[in-house]
Design a protein around this motif. Sequence first.
Motif, PDB file in Angstrom:
ATOM      1  N   HIS A  60       3.288   6.621   7.013  1.00 38.80           N
ATOM      2  CA  HIS A  60       4.184   5.646   7.261  1.00 38.80           C
ATOM      3  C   HIS A  60       3.204   5.329   9.061  1.00 38.80           C
ATOM      4  O   HIS A  60       2.662   5.701   9.414  1.00 38.80           O
ATOM      5  N   ARG A  66       3.433  -4.455   8.860  1.00 38.68           N
ATOM      6  CA  ARG A  66       4.218  -3.476   7.888  1.00 38.68           C
ATOM      7  C   ARG A  66       5.678  -4.465   8.841  1.00 38.68           C
ATOM      8  O   ARG A  66       6.330  -4.238   7.136  1.00 38.68           O
ATOM      9  N   LYS A  69       5.604  -7.038   5.760  1.00 38.77           N
ATOM     10  CA  LYS A  69       5.885  -6.050   4.640  1.00 38.77           C
ATOM     11  C   LYS A  69       6.966  -5.954   4.441  1.00 38.77           C
ATOM     12  O   LYS A  69       7.865  -6.444   3.452  1.00 38.77           O
ATOM     13  N   TRP A  70       7.897  -5.273   5.313  1.00 40.82           N
ATOM     14  CA  TRP A  70       9.592  -5.336   5.336  1.00 40.82           C
ATOM     15  C   TRP A  70      10.259  -6.181   5.040  1.00 40.82           C
ATOM     16  O   TRP A  70      11.232  -6.570   4.529  1.00 40.82           O
ATOM     17  N   LEU A  73       9.343  -7.831   1.930  1.00 35.77           N
ATOM     18  CA  LEU A  73      10.044  -7.085   0.509  1.00 35.77           C
ATOM     19  C   LEU A  73      11.945  -7.068   0.222  1.00 35.77           C
ATOM     20  O   LEU A  73      12.203  -7.479  -0.361  1.00 35.77           O
ATOM     21  N   TYR A 148       0.969  -8.623  -0.042  1.00 34.90           N
ATOM     22  CA  TYR A 148       1.979  -8.984   0.331  1.00 34.90           C
ATOM     23  C   TYR A 148       3.601  -9.500  -0.546  1.00 34.90           C
ATOM     24  O   TYR A 148       4.251  -9.024  -0.506  1.00 34.90           O
ATOM     25  N   THR A 153       3.523  -4.243  -5.752  1.00 35.16           N
ATOM     26  CA  THR A 153       3.304  -4.406  -4.541  1.00 35.16           C
ATOM     27  C   THR A 153       4.890  -4.434  -3.878  1.00 35.16           C
ATOM     28  O   THR A 153       4.611  -2.784  -3.255  1.00 35.16           O
ATOM     29  N   ASP A 157       5.990  -0.066  -2.332  1.00 34.70           N
ATOM     30  CA  ASP A 157       6.754  -0.070  -1.438  1.00 34.70           C
ATOM     31  C   ASP A 157       7.962   0.255  -1.246  1.00 34.70           C
ATOM     32  O   ASP A 157       8.449   1.459  -0.415  1.00 34.70           O
ATOM     33  N   GLN A 160       8.014   3.917  -2.217  1.00 37.08           N
ATOM     34  CA  GLN A 160       6.919   5.394  -1.656  1.00 37.08           C
ATOM     35  C   GLN A 160       7.770   4.863  -0.244  1.00 37.08           C
ATOM     36  O   GLN A 160       8.079   6.223   0.130  1.00 37.08           O
ATOM     37  N   ARG A 249       1.354   3.318  -9.290  1.00 36.14           N
ATOM     38  CA  ARG A 249       1.579   2.624  -8.092  1.00 36.14           C
ATOM     39  C   ARG A 249      -0.147   2.042  -7.898  1.00 36.14           C
ATOM     40  O   ARG A 249      -0.518   1.467  -8.744  1.00 36.14           O
ATOM     41  N   PRO A 314      -2.218   2.573   0.973  1.00 31.50           N
ATOM     42  CA  PRO A 314      -1.330   2.573  -0.015  1.00 31.50           C
ATOM     43  C   PRO A 314      -2.412   2.795  -1.345  1.00 31.50           C
ATOM     44  O   PRO A 314      -2.444   3.446  -2.716  1.00 31.50           O
ATOM     45  N   CYS A 330      -3.129  -5.660   2.392  1.00 34.24           N
ATOM     46  CA  CYS A 330      -1.964  -5.230   2.680  1.00 34.24           C
ATOM     47  C   CYS A 330      -1.973  -5.315   4.253  1.00 34.24           C
ATOM     48  O   CYS A 330      -0.757  -5.028   5.642  1.00 34.24           O
TER      49      CYS A 330
END
Length: 516
Positions: A60, A66, A69-70, A73, A148, A153, A157, A160, A249, A314, A330
Motif C-alpha cells: 500500500h 494513489r 486512482k481511488w 475507482l 487509471y 486495472t 485495484d 488488491q 491481475r 502492481p 499507474c
Amino acid sequence: MCPGSDIAHATPAAGTRPGALAALADEAARTSLRAAPPEFDFPEDDGPLYEARKKVYPQHVEGTYRRIKWIILAVTLGIYYFLPFVRWDRGPNAPSQAVLIDFPARRFYFFFIEIWPQEFYYLTGLLILAAMGLFLMNAVAGRLWCGYLCPQTVWTDLFQAIERFAQGDRREHLQLDREPWTADKIYRTILKHFLWLMVAWWTGGAWVLYFGDAFDTVHDLATFEAPFIAYAFIGILTFTTYTLAGWMREQVCVYMCPWPRIQAALTDEYALNVTYRYDRGEPRASVKKAEALRAHGAPAGDCIDCHQCIHVCPTGIDIRQGPNLGCIQCGLCIDACDAVMAKVGRPTRLIAYDTDINIKRRQEGLAPFYRIVRTRTVLYAVIMIAISGIMAYALATRHNDAVNVIHDRNPLFVRLADGAVRNAYGVRLINKTLEEKSFALTVTGLADAEVEVIGAASRSGGNPVIEVGPDQTREVRVLVTTHQKLAPGASIPLIFTIVPANGGTPASADDHFLGP
Ligand code: SF4
Ligand code: SF4
C-alpha cells in the motif's frame, strides 16, 4: 524510519578515511556506468519461452497518484454499479430507466437519447471517438488508460485492497504465506475469497440490470423468476471478474492485453511516461554513503536503492530498468519514491512523468521542454471534435419520422394484362414519437403512377394513409403501376414521401422504377 535505512545500516559507513572515500568514489563511478542510461541492451539469448509466475505482493502507498486512482475507482465503479437505478422520465409509454439496452424492443436508451437499430451508425461514431481518445491519451501521457481507467486495472485495484484488508499489507501477507496453515490463515484466506466472490457476483449482477428495468430485474432475480440467460450471464461475469481481477491481475496486462504492444507502436519520444530520472538517481548509494560522497565532492545519486518503487508496483517491475511493457503507468512508484525522497531530505520526483529527451537535455545542461501540442495530438483532437460535432448535429436535427424503401429483387417488374408495368417495394415507416400517427404516402418522379398500399384502409387526397403505432415501425407492401410507354431498360428515379396527417416534417427515401 527511512525506507532505505535498513540498507544504509547494512552498508558500512564510509567515514572520512581518504582510502575508503576513494574506494567509494570508484564504486560510485562503476555503479554509474553500470546503471546509467538504460539504453536497451537487447539480450543475445532470449531465454526460455516460459517463465513461471512470480507472485506479486503490492504494498500500500499514499500519495497524489494513489488518491487520483481511488477517486477514479470510486467514480467508475459507482457509475457501473448504480447507473441502472437512475430514472429518466420519457413519458407514459416509454421505459423510465436512464440507461437501458432494450433487446425485445430493439432500442438503446441513454438519458434523453433513444437510438433505434437503423441509427447504429452512432455506435460507429462512439467507437471512433473512443479509439481517438485512447490515441490522444497515449500521445500525451502514455498508458493513462491502462494505469487509471481500464476495467482490469480498476477491479484489480479493488481486489488488491480487499486482499490487504483480509491478509494484510505486503510484509504481513508475505509472512502469512510462509506460515503453515493455521485457523487464522484459513479464516483470512476464506474471507478474502468470499469478499472477492461477492464483488464479482455484484459485478455480474449489475451487468444484467442494463438489459431490463433494474428494480423489476432485481425482484425477478431474487424470486427466481428471471430468465435463465440472466443467471447464466451473472455466473459468467462472476467467474471472469473473480479470475481476471483476483487471480490473473498483472498477467492480463503483461501477457494477454494487446494494447501495450499497440501503444508501443503509437507512441513517440515526446509522450510523457512514468520515468526514472537516472540523471538524478545514479549512482545509487545508501543515505549515509551518499552523504559521505557528496561531502567530498564525489558523485552520488538520489536513489537509495530502497526498492520501495518495486514493492508498490502492481506488476512487480523495476521502473529503474527503463521502459517496460509491464509498466501500466499507474504512477504508484512516483508516490512511493516521493515519500522516500521526503524522508531522506532530497527533492521529490526522482520518478516522474517525463521523457528520455528531457533526461538527456538535463545531462547536457539544457532546460527540459514539454511538447503536449504536436501534430499528432492536434490531429487526434481535431478528429474527436469533428466526430463529436457531426454526431451532435445529427442528433439535434434527426426526425421523429422516417421511411426506408427496398425494391423487390425478384421479379424487378411485372407486365400486366393491359400492358401496364408494375414495380413492388417494401416500405418501412418509423414513428419515434410516443403517439400513434397517420402518414399519407406519395410517390413522385413518375407521372400518372398509381400507388397502392396493401392493407391501407383509407386514402387522403387520393394518397394512401398508413397508421403506425407509438414508438413503432410498420412495414407495408407498395405497388406502383404506370401505363406509360417506357424506354427499354428504363430506370426512373422515384421519391417516396410520408407526410404526417397532423402536420410535421415529411420524410422521404429514394428508389427507382424499372422497366422491361
Ligand atoms: S527510485 Fe526511489 S523508491 Fe525506487 S529504489 Fe530508488 S529511492 Fe527507492
Ligand atoms: S513501474 Fe510504476 S508506473 Fe509502472 S506499473 Fe509499476 S508502479 Fe505503476
